[in-house]
Design an enzyme around this catalytic site. Sequence first.
Site, PDB file in Angstrom:
ATOM      1  N   HIS A  53      -0.123   3.446  -4.003  1.00 53.62           N
ATOM      2  CA  HIS A  53       0.958   2.861  -4.789  1.00 53.62           C
ATOM      3  C   HIS A  53       0.781   1.354  -4.891  1.00 53.62           C
ATOM      4  O   HIS A  53       0.258   0.717  -3.985  1.00 53.62           O
ATOM      5  CB  HIS A  53       2.311   3.155  -4.146  1.00 53.62           C
ATOM      6  CG  HIS A  53       2.601   4.617  -4.011  1.00 53.62           C
ATOM      7  ND1 HIS A  53       3.508   5.103  -3.105  1.00 53.62           N
ATOM      8  CD2 HIS A  53       2.105   5.701  -4.659  1.00 53.62           C
ATOM      9  CE1 HIS A  53       3.567   6.428  -3.201  1.00 53.62           C
ATOM     10  NE2 HIS A  53       2.719   6.819  -4.144  1.00 53.62           N
TER      11      HIS A  53
ATOM     12  N   LYS B  54       3.209  -5.859   1.239  1.00 51.92           N
ATOM     13  CA  LYS B  54       3.865  -5.005   2.235  1.00 51.92           C
ATOM     14  C   LYS B  54       3.316  -5.306   3.628  1.00 51.92           C
ATOM     15  O   LYS B  54       2.104  -5.364   3.827  1.00 51.92           O
ATOM     16  CB  LYS B  54       3.614  -3.523   1.925  1.00 51.92           C
ATOM     17  CG  LYS B  54       4.170  -3.062   0.608  1.00 51.92           C
ATOM     18  CD  LYS B  54       3.759  -1.624   0.312  1.00 51.92           C
ATOM     19  CE  LYS B  54       4.263  -1.205  -1.053  1.00 51.92           C
ATOM     20  NZ  LYS B  54       3.780   0.142  -1.394  1.00 51.92           N
TER      21      LYS B  54
ATOM     22  N   TYR C 131       8.261  -0.796   6.454  1.00 57.02           N
ATOM     23  CA  TYR C 131       7.531  -1.909   5.866  1.00 57.02           C
ATOM     24  C   TYR C 131       8.460  -2.900   5.204  1.00 57.02           C
ATOM     25  O   TYR C 131       9.434  -2.539   4.562  1.00 57.02           O
ATOM     26  CB  TYR C 131       6.418  -1.454   4.922  1.00 57.02           C
ATOM     27  CG  TYR C 131       6.762  -0.439   3.879  1.00 57.02           C
ATOM     28  CD1 TYR C 131       6.955  -0.810   2.562  1.00 57.02           C
ATOM     29  CD2 TYR C 131       6.862   0.916   4.207  1.00 57.02           C
ATOM     30  CE1 TYR C 131       7.246   0.135   1.590  1.00 57.02           C
ATOM     31  CE2 TYR C 131       7.151   1.868   3.245  1.00 57.02           C
ATOM     32  CZ  TYR C 131       7.350   1.455   1.943  1.00 57.02           C
ATOM     33  OH  TYR C 131       7.643   2.393   0.976  1.00 57.02           O
TER      34      TYR C 131
ATOM     35  N   ASP D 141       2.100  11.540  -6.742  1.00 58.46           N
ATOM     36  CA  ASP D 141       0.785  11.351  -6.128  1.00 58.46           C
ATOM     37  C   ASP D 141      -0.228  12.391  -6.605  1.00 58.46           C
ATOM     38  O   ASP D 141      -1.423  12.110  -6.659  1.00 58.46           O
ATOM     39  CB  ASP D 141       0.907  11.341  -4.607  1.00 58.46           C
ATOM     40  CG  ASP D 141       1.674  10.123  -4.113  1.00 58.46           C
ATOM     41  OD1 ASP D 141       1.639   9.080  -4.804  1.00 58.46           O
ATOM     42  OD2 ASP D 141       2.317  10.209  -3.058  1.00 58.46           O
TER      43      ASP D 141
END
Length: 187
Positions: free
Chosen positions: A61, A71, A131, A167
Amino acid sequence: MHVSTTPLEGVLVIDTDYFRDERGFFIEVYHEQRFREHGLPTNFVQDNHSRSGKAVLRGFHYQDMTAPMGKLVRCTAGAILDVAVDLRVGSPTFGKYFAIELTAENMRQLWVPEGFGHAFQVLTDAAEVQYKCTGLYSPPSEGTVAWNDPDIGVDWPIKNPVLSQRDQNGMSLRQYLEKPAFHYRSA
């Protein structure tokens, strides 16, 4: 705090000293001054927390430059294989990846800056991943590169992962090149 470089420029591994005894442990996972001293971002605007079962794979992603997002990733329960792939066209490491095992026990963190795709696979019965993000989530800005793209070539430890629809339908690296989200700017 110890920061290690990786073969991908900008992707960093962060090891933080922690205290453990019979009561449990204590770790300072974020310290603005220390992050600044190591050239890491200090302005995080969103915290995310996910829980996934064994074999779940999320990614690759990214958010494009209309809403870029870096992140700071850590695994707080269980274990994951965490992977960053360079999506900066023109970079000497374009399409290359870096993988590291993040676990609740090793307490490592991985910094994945904008310009990279991010993915992880759960290695234990379950895992929790937290995250910190430098940008806000923006659905129109997100993209997904296929987790199993042969041009990237990640050797995932669990061969038949559990995937979301998003995904399952990730674009190939060649499709990404038709309309890339990132371009390399040398330092």
